[in-house]
Design a protein around this motif. Structure first.
Motif, mmCIF file in Angstrom:
data_model
loop_
_atom_site.group_PDB
_atom_site.id
_atom_site.type_symbol
_atom_site.label_atom_id
_atom_site.label_comp_id
_atom_site.label_asym_id
_atom_site.label_seq_id
_atom_site.Cartn_x
_atom_site.Cartn_y
_atom_site.Cartn_z
ATOM 1 N N GLU A 19 11.229 -10.159 -13.470
ATOM 2 C CA GLU A 19 10.298 -9.035 -13.360
ATOM 3 C C GLU A 19 8.863 -9.545 -13.292
ATOM 4 O OE1 GLU A 19 11.115 -6.590 -16.737
ATOM 5 O OE2 GLU A 19 12.768 -5.545 -15.741
ATOM 6 N N ALA A 20 8.531 -10.507 -14.145
ATOM 7 C CA ALA A 20 7.169 -11.036 -14.174
ATOM 8 C C ALA A 20 6.804 -11.672 -12.836
ATOM 9 C CB ALA A 20 7.018 -12.049 -15.303
ATOM 10 N N TYR A 21 7.724 -12.429 -12.261
ATOM 11 C CA TYR A 21 7.462 -13.070 -10.980
ATOM 12 C C TYR A 21 7.259 -12.027 -9.885
ATOM 13 C CZ TYR A 21 8.091 -15.632 -6.663
ATOM 14 O OH TYR A 21 7.911 -16.140 -5.402
ATOM 15 N N LEU A 22 8.151 -11.041 -9.819
ATOM 16 C CA LEU A 22 8.036 -10.022 -8.777
ATOM 17 C C LEU A 22 6.759 -9.207 -8.930
ATOM 18 C CD1 LEU A 22 11.722 -8.782 -8.531
ATOM 19 C CD2 LEU A 22 10.452 -10.048 -6.788
ATOM 20 N N ALA A 23 6.418 -8.837 -10.174
ATOM 21 C CA ALA A 23 5.191 -8.071 -10.404
ATOM 22 C C ALA A 23 3.978 -8.870 -9.935
ATOM 23 C CB ALA A 23 5.059 -7.704 -11.872
ATOM 24 N N SER A 36 0.865 -1.173 0.000
ATOM 25 C CA SER A 36 0.000 0.000 0.000
ATOM 26 C C SER A 36 0.897 1.216 0.000
ATOM 27 C CB SER A 36 -0.879 0.016 1.257
ATOM 28 O OG SER A 36 -1.712 -1.111 1.271
ATOM 29 N N PRO A 37 0.721 2.082 -0.994
ATOM 30 C CA PRO A 37 1.588 3.261 -1.049
ATOM 31 C C PRO A 37 1.487 4.090 0.222
ATOM 32 C CG PRO A 37 0.344 3.031 -3.081
ATOM 33 C CD PRO A 37 -0.203 2.029 -2.112
ATOM 34 N N LEU A 38 2.632 4.550 0.685
ATOM 35 C CA LEU A 38 2.675 5.420 1.841
ATOM 36 C C LEU A 38 2.167 6.793 1.435
ATOM 37 C CD1 LEU A 38 6.223 4.387 3.073
ATOM 38 C CD2 LEU A 38 4.026 3.580 3.943
ATOM 39 N N LEU A 39 1.649 7.532 2.369
ATOM 40 C CA LEU A 39 1.131 8.861 2.098
ATOM 41 C C LEU A 39 2.191 9.695 1.394
ATOM 42 C CD1 LEU A 39 -1.257 10.759 2.471
ATOM 43 C CD2 LEU A 39 -0.256 11.478 4.631
ATOM 44 N N GLY A 40 1.848 10.222 0.241
ATOM 45 C CA GLY A 40 2.766 11.066 -0.503
ATOM 46 C C GLY A 40 3.799 10.314 -1.315
ATOM 47 N N GLN A 41 3.726 8.990 -1.350
ATOM 48 C CA GLN A 41 4.699 8.211 -2.111
ATOM 49 C C GLN A 41 3.962 7.421 -3.187
ATOM 50 O OE1 GLN A 41 7.048 5.351 0.111
ATOM 51 N NE2 GLN A 41 8.765 5.606 -1.279
ATOM 52 N N SER A 42 4.581 7.330 -4.342
ATOM 53 C CA SER A 42 3.991 6.577 -5.445
ATOM 54 C C SER A 42 4.011 5.074 -5.144
ATOM 55 C CB SER A 42 4.782 6.844 -6.727
ATOM 56 O OG SER A 42 6.106 6.370 -6.577
ATOM 57 N N ARG A 43 3.212 4.349 -5.895
ATOM 58 C CA ARG A 43 3.179 2.893 -5.728
ATOM 59 C C ARG A 43 4.550 2.298 -6.053
ATOM 60 N NH1 ARG A 43 -0.845 -0.591 -4.854
ATOM 61 N NH2 ARG A 43 -0.778 -2.655 -5.782
ATOM 62 N N TYR A 44 5.185 2.791 -7.132
ATOM 63 C CA TYR A 44 6.503 2.249 -7.479
ATOM 64 C C TYR A 44 7.556 2.654 -6.461
ATOM 65 C CZ TYR A 44 7.824 6.717 -9.699
ATOM 66 O OH TYR A 44 8.124 8.026 -9.950
ATOM 67 N N GLY A 45 7.401 3.811 -5.837
ATOM 68 C CA GLY A 45 8.330 4.226 -4.783
ATOM 69 C C GLY A 45 8.211 3.331 -3.560
ATOM 70 N N THR A 46 6.983 3.001 -3.213
ATOM 71 C CA THR A 46 6.747 2.091 -2.092
ATOM 72 C C THR A 46 7.302 0.708 -2.399
ATOM 73 O OG1 THR A 46 4.757 3.318 -1.482
ATOM 74 C CG2 THR A 46 4.960 1.080 -0.613
ATOM 75 N N LEU A 47 7.114 0.243 -3.636
ATOM 76 C CA LEU A 47 7.648 -1.054 -4.041
ATOM 77 C C LEU A 47 9.170 -1.040 -4.018
ATOM 78 C CD1 LEU A 47 7.312 -3.903 -5.116
ATOM 79 C CD2 LEU A 47 7.030 -2.926 -7.413
ATOM 80 N N ALA A 48 9.771 0.049 -4.483
ATOM 81 C CA ALA A 48 11.234 0.162 -4.455
ATOM 82 C C ALA A 48 11.751 0.069 -3.026
ATOM 83 C CB ALA A 48 11.685 1.472 -5.102
ATOM 84 N N ASN A 56 3.988 -11.357 -7.760
ATOM 85 C CA ASN A 56 4.101 -11.566 -6.318
ATOM 86 C C ASN A 56 3.627 -10.350 -5.530
ATOM 87 O OD1 ASN A 56 4.897 -13.325 -4.197
ATOM 88 N ND2 ASN A 56 6.716 -12.075 -3.880
ATOM 89 N N TYR A 57 3.908 -9.165 -6.039
ATOM 90 C CA TYR A 57 3.513 -7.931 -5.348
ATOM 91 C C TYR A 57 2.172 -7.397 -5.824
ATOM 92 C CZ TYR A 57 7.874 -7.417 -2.806
ATOM 93 O OH TYR A 57 8.924 -7.600 -1.921
ATOM 94 N N GLY A 58 1.580 -8.034 -6.822
ATOM 95 C CA GLY A 58 0.273 -7.604 -7.306
ATOM 96 C C GLY A 58 0.304 -6.247 -7.991
ATOM 97 N N VAL A 59 1.379 -5.996 -8.744
ATOM 98 C CA VAL A 59 1.508 -4.725 -9.457
ATOM 99 C C VAL A 59 1.715 -4.986 -10.943
ATOM 100 C CG1 VAL A 59 2.485 -3.523 -7.457
ATOM 101 C CG2 VAL A 59 4.023 -4.568 -9.128
ATOM 102 N N ALA A 60 1.512 -3.950 -11.736
ATOM 103 C CA ALA A 60 1.754 -4.054 -13.171
ATOM 104 C C ALA A 60 3.259 -4.136 -13.430
ATOM 105 C CB ALA A 60 1.164 -2.845 -13.884
ATOM 106 N N LEU A 61 3.608 -4.731 -14.548
ATOM 107 C CA LEU A 61 5.011 -4.871 -14.924
ATOM 108 C C LEU A 61 5.684 -3.500 -15.025
ATOM 109 C CD1 LEU A 61 7.017 -7.114 -15.512
ATOM 110 C CD2 LEU A 61 6.315 -7.026 -17.899
ATOM 111 N N GLY A 62 4.969 -2.522 -15.544
ATOM 112 C CA GLY A 62 5.516 -1.168 -15.645
ATOM 113 C C GLY A 62 5.846 -0.566 -14.291
ATOM 114 N N THR A 63 4.995 -0.829 -13.305
ATOM 115 C CA THR A 63 5.234 -0.344 -11.946
ATOM 116 C C THR A 63 6.496 -0.974 -11.373
ATOM 117 O OG1 THR A 63 2.862 -0.028 -11.588
ATOM 118 C CG2 THR A 63 4.249 -0.186 -9.609
#
Length: 76
Positions: free
Chosen positions: A44-48, A11-23, A50-57
């Motif tokens: 990449e496909a496995y991690l995406a 879940s993205p932290l307040l003020g942080q993007s979804r990809y930032g939270t994933l990073a 596993n984390y329930g995010v799009a490949l681009g994210t």
């Protein structure tokens, strides 16, 4: 069940993007020693999936880690 086989929801932290939270989550796995220098991380496909995010994210998150020198990308 090991962490490698568990789906993880972020879940993205307040003020942080979804990809930032994933990073941040991926960076922590490196810092915790789950992936050691020279190790290949999962695909990449496995991690995406596993984390329930799009490949681009996921790719944006990895790009942040590359910028910070946490991981190195290699083709193949």
């Amino acid at each position: 069940m090991t962490r490698k086989n568990m789906a993880v929801q972020i879940s993205p932290l307040l003020g942080q993007s979804r990809y930032g939270t994933l990073a941040t989550a991926l960076r922590q796995r490196v810092l915790d020693g789950e992936w050691k220098p020279g190790d290949m991380i999962p695909s990449e496909a496995y991690l995406a999936s596993n984390y329930g995010v799009a490949l681009g994210t996921l790719r944006q998150a990895l790009a942040l880690l590359v910028e910070d020198g946490i991981v190195r990308r290699e083709h193949g």
